[in-house]
Scaffold this active site. Structure first.
Site, PDB file in Angstrom:
ATOM      1  N   PHE A 141       0.857  -1.193   0.000  1.00 12.11           N
ATOM      2  CA  PHE A 141       0.000   0.000   0.000  1.00 12.11           C
ATOM      3  C   PHE A 141       0.888   1.236   0.000  1.00 12.11           C
ATOM      4  O   PHE A 141       1.747   1.393   0.863  1.00 12.11           O
ATOM      5  CB  PHE A 141      -0.925   0.030   1.219  1.00 12.11           C
ATOM      6  N   ASP A 226       9.125   2.812   1.625  1.00 14.07           N
ATOM      7  CA  ASP A 226       7.940   3.521   2.085  1.00 14.07           C
ATOM      8  C   ASP A 226       7.822   3.262   3.586  1.00 14.07           C
ATOM      9  O   ASP A 226       7.370   2.203   4.007  1.00 14.07           O
ATOM     10  CB  ASP A 226       6.712   3.019   1.323  1.00 14.07           C
ATOM     11  N   LYS A 255       2.434   9.672   8.378  1.00 19.02           N
ATOM     12  CA  LYS A 255       1.664   9.287   9.562  1.00 19.02           C
ATOM     13  C   LYS A 255       2.167   9.896  10.885  1.00 19.02           C
ATOM     14  O   LYS A 255       1.706  10.951  11.271  1.00 19.02           O
ATOM     15  CB  LYS A 255       1.548   7.767   9.626  1.00 19.02           C
TER      16      LYS A 255
HETATM   17  C1  PLP Z   1      -1.013   5.195   5.130  1.00 18.64           C
HETATM   18  C2  PLP Z   1       0.040   4.814   4.140  1.00 18.64           C
HETATM   19  C3  PLP Z   1       0.214   5.535   2.949  1.00 18.64           C
HETATM   20  C4  PLP Z   1      -0.699   6.655   2.529  1.00 18.64           C
HETATM   21  O1  PLP Z   1      -0.639   7.742   3.387  1.00 18.64           O
HETATM   22  P1  PLP Z   1      -1.783   8.873   3.316  1.00 18.64           P
HETATM   23  O2  PLP Z   1      -1.327   9.891   4.304  1.00 18.64           O
HETATM   24  O3  PLP Z   1      -3.067   8.198   3.672  1.00 18.64           O
HETATM   25  O4  PLP Z   1      -1.805   9.392   1.925  1.00 18.64           O
HETATM   26  C5  PLP Z   1       1.271   5.168   2.131  1.00 18.64           C
HETATM   27  N1  PLP Z   1       2.097   4.155   2.450  1.00 18.64           N
HETATM   28  C6  PLP Z   1       1.949   3.445   3.590  1.00 18.64           C
HETATM   29  C7  PLP Z   1       2.917   2.354   3.907  1.00 18.64           C
HETATM   30  C8  PLP Z   1       0.912   3.746   4.464  1.00 18.64           C
HETATM   31  O5  PLP Z   1       0.744   3.011   5.579  1.00 18.64           O
END
Ligand code: PLP
Length: 407
Positions: A141, A226, A255
């Protein structure tokens, strides 16, 4: 004469918001530390942490102070002007990591969008316009823009939005042979979450990340981590890459970075950053003084031995409770994750029912998360009190009991 405002209830959601979420029936109105209260005054223990965001709990005094102080000083300038809080935060991130350059955005999606654009741009300007292939992983994700859902490995989030960006290939996570089989000199980047969060709380093996590093070096591709969910202390290291000892070329964080204030960052080296020039990319709000001031305050607390070293004992306490719950109710097939990103996979007979446990938790006064239909996820504050862990897990045990006995 004051006008009478119509009552705000959960029903209001369906009348005013796009039907893209299924929020809980209760509406939180106040938070303090790891406790939250709803409109009716019912108290919840928060093990969801706003999805790994409120890493210092709710309304931490240092963050409130930073927000108030900056709120009375300067809110916004745009990037036509730089600002002191953003420069201070950038300096802190560089001093604490592999990075030599930082750029601020507002969400994980935007930080990843920046990373993927930079990886393509770097490859096309330094190597060849045909070096555009991005290798990513099933169940990954990376956000919700068209590029980031396309790099993400969950087709349910990208189907129907095509045509999708091209030259993105997905292979199984933790499968180095599968990567090697599709890796070539046309690859510009390998994009990976060191711990898949949304995809089910699955940690990469050290050999996998090390192998990705070697493949990227061999083919002059960039390794992009990420760390939107795994970063900022979640694993007990400032970033998960430090725990693994594998250094990426580009890292994204969001986050927990702002502790609840929207802000994200992309970190990289001076060489890679220099592929971009004035006008290559940008954001009106990215690195806004308010967001940067709050993130700076959060950083100063999270990046301390007290907070980082406290994570493993808190994890043990959580895992101990989960094992007890499993001993009593026989519901989990595996307890996994790292630090305070904890996953508990449901046994086959409870597969697909994670949200039932989540709703039962809310009934019992504890906020928990799922990661897909089969995994319960816990992403509490990094400074959650020991007594709150005990009380919240006692409530979660009651919730599990309620689901199990309702069968
Ligand atoms: C939550 C998340 C995203 C997206 O972040 P948003 O602030 O919702 O755009 C991208 N990568 C990872 C691993 C995430 O957990």
């Amino acid at each position: 004469m004051a006008t009478v405002q119509p009552a705000i209830t959960r029903a209001t959601f369906d009348e005013v918001i796009l039907p893209i979420y299924a929020p809980a029936e209760f509406i939180p109105v106040k938070g303090q530390g790891s406790r939250v209260w709803d409109q009716q005054g019912k108290e919840y223990i928060d093990f969801a942490g706003g999805i790994a965001v409120t890493a210092l709990g709710h309304c931490h005094p240092a963050l409130v102070e930073a927000l108030k102080r900056q709120g009375e000083t300067l809110w916004h300038t745009s990037n036509v002007f730089t600002n002191e809080p953003a420069l201070r935060l950038g300096r802190k991130l560089i001093d604490a990591t592999f990075a030599e350059r930082v750029v601020f955005m507002n969400s994980g999606t935007e930080a990843n969008e920046t990373a993927f654009k930079l990886a393509r741009y770097y490859a096309s300007t330094r190597h060849s316009p045909y070096k555009s292939k991005i290798i990513a992983f099933h169940n990954a994700f990376h956000g919700r823009s068209l590029f980031t859902v396309s790099v993400g490995g969950q087709p349910k989030y990208s189907d129907g939005f095509g045509p999708k960006p091209a030259d993105i290939i997905h292979v199984p996570f933790n499968d180095l042979h599968a990567v090697a089989a599709v890796m070539d000199d046309h690859t510009c980047a390998v994009v990976v979450e060191p711990i898949q969060g949304e995809g089910g709380v699955t940690a990469a093996t050290p050999a996998f990340l090390q192998g990705l590093r070697e493949l990227c070096d061999k083919h002059q591709a960039l390794l992009v981590f990420d760390e939107v969910q795994s970063g900022m202390g979640r694993t007990g290291s400032l970033f998960a890459y430090m725990h693994y000892g594998v250094t990426p070329d580009i890292l994204t964080t969001a986050k927990a970075l702002g502790g609840g204030f929207p802000v994200s960052a992309m970190l990289t080296t001076q060489d890679i950053a220099s592929a971009f020039h004035v006008g290559s990319h940008g954001s009106t709000y990215g690195g806004n003084p308010l967001a940067s001031a709050v993130a700076g305050a959060a950083f100063d607390i999270i990046n301390t031995p007290e907070v980082l070293n406290g994570v493993s004992a808190k994890r043990e306490q959580f895992v101990g409770h989960l094992q007890q719950i499993d001993a009593q109710f026989d519901v989990f097939s595996e307890i996994r994750g790292m630090g305070l990103l904890i996953g508990a996979e449901l046994k086959p007979q409870y597969k697909g029912r994670a949200r039932e446990f989540l709703h039962a938790g809310a009934q019992a006064g504890v906020m928990v998360l799922n990661a897909g239909p089969d995994v319960m996820r816990f992403a509490p504050s990094l400074v959650v009190e020991s007594a709150d862990i005990d009380e919240g897990m006692a409530r979660f045990a009651r919730a599990v009991g309620a689901v199990v006995s309702a069968r």
